[in-house]
Design a protein around this motif. Sequence first.
Motif, PDB file in Angstrom:
ATOM      1  N   GLY A  50      32.397  21.630 -36.473  1.00  0.00           N
ATOM      2  CA  GLY A  50      31.937  22.812 -36.163  1.00  0.00           C
ATOM      3  C   GLY A  50      30.963  23.944 -36.070  1.00  0.00           C
ATOM      4  O   GLY A  50      31.383  24.813 -36.387  1.00  0.00           O
ATOM      5  N   TRP A  51      30.222  24.284 -35.516  1.00  0.00           N
ATOM      6  CA  TRP A  51      28.856  25.800 -35.315  1.00  0.00           C
ATOM      7  C   TRP A  51      29.541  26.584 -35.538  1.00  0.00           C
ATOM      8  O   TRP A  51      29.995  27.692 -36.622  1.00  0.00           O
ATOM      9  CB  TRP A  51      27.938  25.363 -34.690  1.00  0.00           C
ATOM     10  CG  TRP A  51      27.568  26.403 -35.085  1.00  0.00           C
ATOM     11  CD1 TRP A  51      27.009  27.163 -34.281  1.00  0.00           C
ATOM     12  CD2 TRP A  51      25.709  26.291 -36.266  1.00  0.00           C
ATOM     13  NE1 TRP A  51      25.676  28.039 -34.548  1.00  0.00           N
ATOM     14  CE2 TRP A  51      25.074  27.436 -35.566  1.00  0.00           C
ATOM     15  CE3 TRP A  51      26.521  25.850 -37.284  1.00  0.00           C
ATOM     16  CZ2 TRP A  51      24.196  27.503 -36.890  1.00  0.00           C
ATOM     17  CZ3 TRP A  51      25.646  26.135 -38.431  1.00  0.00           C
ATOM     18  CH2 TRP A  51      24.407  27.357 -37.871  1.00  0.00           C
ATOM     19  N   GLY A  52      30.807  26.067 -33.952  1.00  0.00           N
ATOM     20  CA  GLY A  52      31.915  27.838 -34.466  1.00  0.00           C
ATOM     21  C   GLY A  52      32.503  27.715 -35.076  1.00  0.00           C
ATOM     22  O   GLY A  52      33.205  29.444 -35.659  1.00  0.00           O
ATOM     23  N   GLY A  93      23.730  23.708 -42.392  1.00  0.00           N
ATOM     24  CA  GLY A  93      22.596  22.102 -41.685  1.00  0.00           C
ATOM     25  C   GLY A  93      22.664  21.285 -41.761  1.00  0.00           C
ATOM     26  O   GLY A  93      23.711  21.122 -42.852  1.00  0.00           O
ATOM     27  N   ALA A  94      21.958  20.271 -41.305  1.00  0.00           N
ATOM     28  CA  ALA A  94      21.913  18.175 -41.500  1.00  0.00           C
ATOM     29  C   ALA A  94      21.338  17.767 -41.858  1.00  0.00           C
ATOM     30  O   ALA A  94      21.181  17.034 -41.791  1.00  0.00           O
ATOM     31  CB  ALA A  94      23.554  18.285 -40.945  1.00  0.00           C
ATOM     32  N   GLY A  95      19.837  18.726 -41.683  1.00  0.00           N
ATOM     33  CA  GLY A  95      18.687  18.199 -41.967  1.00  0.00           C
ATOM     34  C   GLY A  95      18.302  17.887 -42.850  1.00  0.00           C
ATOM     35  O   GLY A  95      19.067  17.065 -44.405  1.00  0.00           O
ATOM     36  N   GLY A  96      17.104  17.113 -43.508  1.00  0.00           N
ATOM     37  CA  GLY A  96      16.740  16.802 -44.766  1.00  0.00           C
ATOM     38  C   GLY A  96      16.882  17.389 -46.225  1.00  0.00           C
ATOM     39  O   GLY A  96      17.715  16.999 -47.199  1.00  0.00           O
ATOM     40  N   GLY A  97      16.656  18.996 -45.759  1.00  0.00           N
ATOM     41  CA  GLY A  97      17.274  19.582 -47.103  1.00  0.00           C
ATOM     42  C   GLY A  97      18.364  19.814 -47.422  1.00  0.00           C
ATOM     43  O   GLY A  97      19.137  19.920 -48.575  1.00  0.00           O
ATOM     44  N   ALA A  98      19.289  19.795 -45.692  1.00  0.00           N
ATOM     45  CA  ALA A  98      21.055  19.799 -46.443  1.00  0.00           C
ATOM     46  C   ALA A  98      21.567  18.753 -47.030  1.00  0.00           C
ATOM     47  O   ALA A  98      22.273  18.114 -47.865  1.00  0.00           O
ATOM     48  CB  ALA A  98      21.506  20.013 -45.179  1.00  0.00           C
TER      49      ALA A  98
HETATM   50  N1  LIG Z   1      13.137  25.505 -50.972  1.00  0.00           N
HETATM   51  C1  LIG Z   1      12.816  24.277 -51.721  1.00  0.00           C
HETATM   52  O1  LIG Z   1      12.540  24.040 -52.452  1.00  0.00           O
HETATM   53  C2  LIG Z   1      13.069  23.842 -49.776  1.00  0.00           C
HETATM   54  C3  LIG Z   1      13.155  21.861 -49.867  1.00  0.00           C
HETATM   55  C4  LIG Z   1      13.218  21.560 -48.559  1.00  0.00           C
HETATM   56  C5  LIG Z   1      13.238  22.460 -47.265  1.00  0.00           C
HETATM   57  N2  LIG Z   1      13.691  23.094 -47.847  1.00  0.00           N
HETATM   58  C6  LIG Z   1      13.395  24.546 -46.415  1.00  0.00           C
HETATM   59  O2  LIG Z   1      14.275  24.208 -45.423  1.00  0.00           O
HETATM   60  C7  LIG Z   1      14.307  24.431 -44.284  1.00  0.00           C
HETATM   61  C8  LIG Z   1      14.962  23.710 -43.527  1.00  0.00           C
HETATM   62  O3  LIG Z   1      13.626  21.570 -43.818  1.00  0.00           O
HETATM   63  P1  LIG Z   1      15.136  20.625 -43.814  1.00  0.00           P
HETATM   64  O4  LIG Z   1      13.270  19.790 -43.843  1.00  0.00           O
HETATM   65  O5  LIG Z   1      15.773  20.315 -43.649  1.00  0.00           O
HETATM   66  O6  LIG Z   1      14.551  20.403 -41.486  1.00  0.00           O
HETATM   67  P2  LIG Z   1      14.894  19.852 -40.756  1.00  0.00           P
HETATM   68  O7  LIG Z   1      15.242  18.484 -40.631  1.00  0.00           O
HETATM   69  O8  LIG Z   1      14.319  19.806 -39.527  1.00  0.00           O
HETATM   70  O9  LIG Z   1      16.656  20.668 -40.251  1.00  0.00           O
HETATM   71  C9  LIG Z   1      16.493  22.045 -40.040  1.00  0.00           C
HETATM   72  C10 LIG Z   1      17.482  21.989 -39.544  1.00  0.00           C
HETATM   73  O10 LIG Z   1      17.953  23.289 -39.733  1.00  0.00           O
HETATM   74  C11 LIG Z   1      18.818  23.581 -37.975  1.00  0.00           C
HETATM   75  N3  LIG Z   1      18.650  24.839 -37.310  1.00  0.00           N
HETATM   76  C12 LIG Z   1      17.342  24.612 -36.999  1.00  0.00           C
HETATM   77  N4  LIG Z   1      16.727  25.907 -35.914  1.00  0.00           N
HETATM   78  C13 LIG Z   1      18.534  26.172 -35.549  1.00  0.00           C
HETATM   79  C14 LIG Z   1      18.988  27.406 -34.897  1.00  0.00           C
HETATM   80  N5  LIG Z   1      18.288  28.041 -34.092  1.00  0.00           N
HETATM   81  N6  LIG Z   1      20.221  27.630 -35.169  1.00  0.00           N
HETATM   82  C15 LIG Z   1      21.334  26.953 -36.507  1.00  0.00           C
HETATM   83  N7  LIG Z   1      20.846  25.881 -36.513  1.00  0.00           N
HETATM   84  C16 LIG Z   1      19.182  25.888 -36.448  1.00  0.00           C
HETATM   85  C17 LIG Z   1      18.796  22.280 -37.321  1.00  0.00           C
HETATM   86  O11 LIG Z   1      19.930  22.202 -36.994  1.00  0.00           O
HETATM   87  P3  LIG Z   1      19.944  20.792 -35.434  1.00  0.00           P
HETATM   88  O12 LIG Z   1      20.455  19.698 -36.250  1.00  0.00           O
HETATM   89  O13 LIG Z   1      21.608  21.608 -34.585  1.00  0.00           O
HETATM   90  O14 LIG Z   1      18.135  21.097 -35.086  1.00  0.00           O
HETATM   91  C18 LIG Z   1      18.866  21.178 -39.339  1.00  0.00           C
HETATM   92  O15 LIG Z   1      20.289  21.533 -39.658  1.00  0.00           O
HETATM   93  C19 LIG Z   1      12.567  24.905 -43.750  1.00  0.00           C
HETATM   94  O16 LIG Z   1      12.724  26.328 -43.959  1.00  0.00           O
HETATM   95  C20 LIG Z   1      12.603  23.471 -45.528  1.00  0.00           C
HETATM   96  O17 LIG Z   1      11.317  24.483 -45.113  1.00  0.00           O
HETATM   97  C21 LIG Z   1      13.037  24.751 -48.814  1.00  0.00           C
END
Ligand SMILES: NC(=O)c1ccc[n+]([C@@H]2O[C@H](COP(=O)([O-])OP(=O)(O)OC[C@H]3O[C@@H](n4cnc5c(N)ncnc54)[C@H](OP(=O)(O)O)[C@@H]3O)[C@@H](O)[C@H]2O)c1
Length: 280
Positions: free
Chosen positions: A179-181, A134-139
Motif C-alpha cells: 500500500g502507498w501508506g 509507481g506501477a505504470g509503463g515505466g515501472a
Molecule cells: N527516463 C526515461 O527514459 C523514461 C522512460 C519512460 C518513462 N519516463 C517517464 O516516467 C514517468 C512515468 O511514465 P509512465 O509511462 O510509467 O506513465 P504511466 O503509465 O501513466 O504511470 C504513471 C505513474 O505515476 C503515478 N502517479 C501519477 N500521479 C501521481 C501522484 N500525484 N502521486 C503518486 N503517484 C502518481 C501513477 O500512479 P497511479 O497508477 O495511481 O495513477 C503511475 O504509477 C513519466 O514522467 C515519463 O516521462 C522516463
Amino acid sequence: MTNGHRFVLAGVMGWPIAHSRSPKIHNHWFGQHAINGYYAPLPVEPGRLDAALRGLSALGFAGCNLTIPHKETALRFLDQVDESAARIGAVNCVVVGKSGELIGRNYDGYGFIASLHEAAPGWRAEQAPCVVIGAGGGARAIVDGLLEAGAQEIRVFNRSLGRAEALAADFGARVSAYGWGDREAGLAGAGLVVNATSQGMVGQAPLDLSLADLPKSALVADIVYAPLETPLLAAARKHGALPVDGLGMLLHQARPAFRDWTGVMPEVTPALRATIVATL
Ligand SMILES: NC(=O)c1ccc[n+]([C@@H]2O[C@H](COP(=O)([O-])OP(=O)(O)OC[C@H]3O[C@@H](n4cnc5c(N)ncnc54)[C@H](OP(=O)(O)O)[C@@H]3O)[C@@H](O)[C@H]2O)c1
C-alpha cells in the motif's frame, strides 16, 4: 564507418512529439559514426498508429521508437513482439525486418539497468531489496530490467494499489505489491529506490517520500529527467545516498535501438550527454 549508398531512416512516433530528445540522440550518433541517415520526429495521432507503422516499410524506414501514447497500443499492430516487450506490455522500439515485418522490442529496462551500472559500477541487483515507486509503463520496464539483472526482492508501491498488485501478479514471486501508506517503511534495508511515477517532473509536485529509513549505501534513481535533479535526487544527495538521474535511462535505451537499425552499437559519451542536458 561509411555506408556507401545506404541511407538509414528512423524516427520516433508520439503525440505530441516536438519535446522528444530522441532525434538529437540518434542524429548525434549518425554524425559520430559517419553513417548516412536521419532520425525524424514523427507526429502520429492516436488512432492512426496502425497506418503509420504499416507505412514504415514502404517508406524505407529501418524502424522507429514509440513514445506516449503509443507504447501499449502498438502491441496489437506488430507482426512479432520480443519476450521483454510482451512481459512489459509495451513496445518502445520497432524494427522493420527483411521482409517488411514489424518486430517490437522494449529497451527501457535495459536502459535503466545500464544507467545504474554507469553511475555505480559496483551495484548489484541481487545484493539488497529494490523499491519501485509507481506501477505504470515505466515501472513495468524497470521491474523487468531488475529481474533480468538478478533482483531477488522487488517491493512495488503505487498510489493505486490494484495496479501494483496487477504488476506483481504479472512478474511473479520476486515482486510484491504494498500500500502507498507503507512506502517509507518499505525503504528499510533497500539497496535501490526508484521513482517511476511522473511526480517531480517540471510542472508536477515533488514525489512525497521521506528517505529517512533508507540505508545511505542505497542508490536513489529517478525516471524523470526534466529537471535533471528532481527534488527526490536532491534529497538523496542530502541524505548521503547516490542519486541516479533519468537521463541515463533515456540515453542508454537508445543504444540497442540504434544498433538494431544500423549494425553499430553506439556509446553514451560525455559530449552526447552534454548535448541533451543543454536542451533540458
Ligand atoms: N527516463 C526515461 O527514459 C523514461 C522512460 C519512460 C518513462 N519516463 C517517464 O516516467 C514517468 C512515468 O511514465 P509512465 O509511462 O510509467 O506513465 P504511466 O503509465 O501513466 O504511470 C504513471 C505513474 O505515476 C503515478 N502517479 C501519477 N500521479 C501521481 C501522484 N500525484 N502521486 C503518486 N503517484 C502518481 C501513477 O500512479 P497511479 O497508477 O495511481 O495513477 C503511475 O504509477 C513519466 O514522467 C515519463 O516521462 C522516463
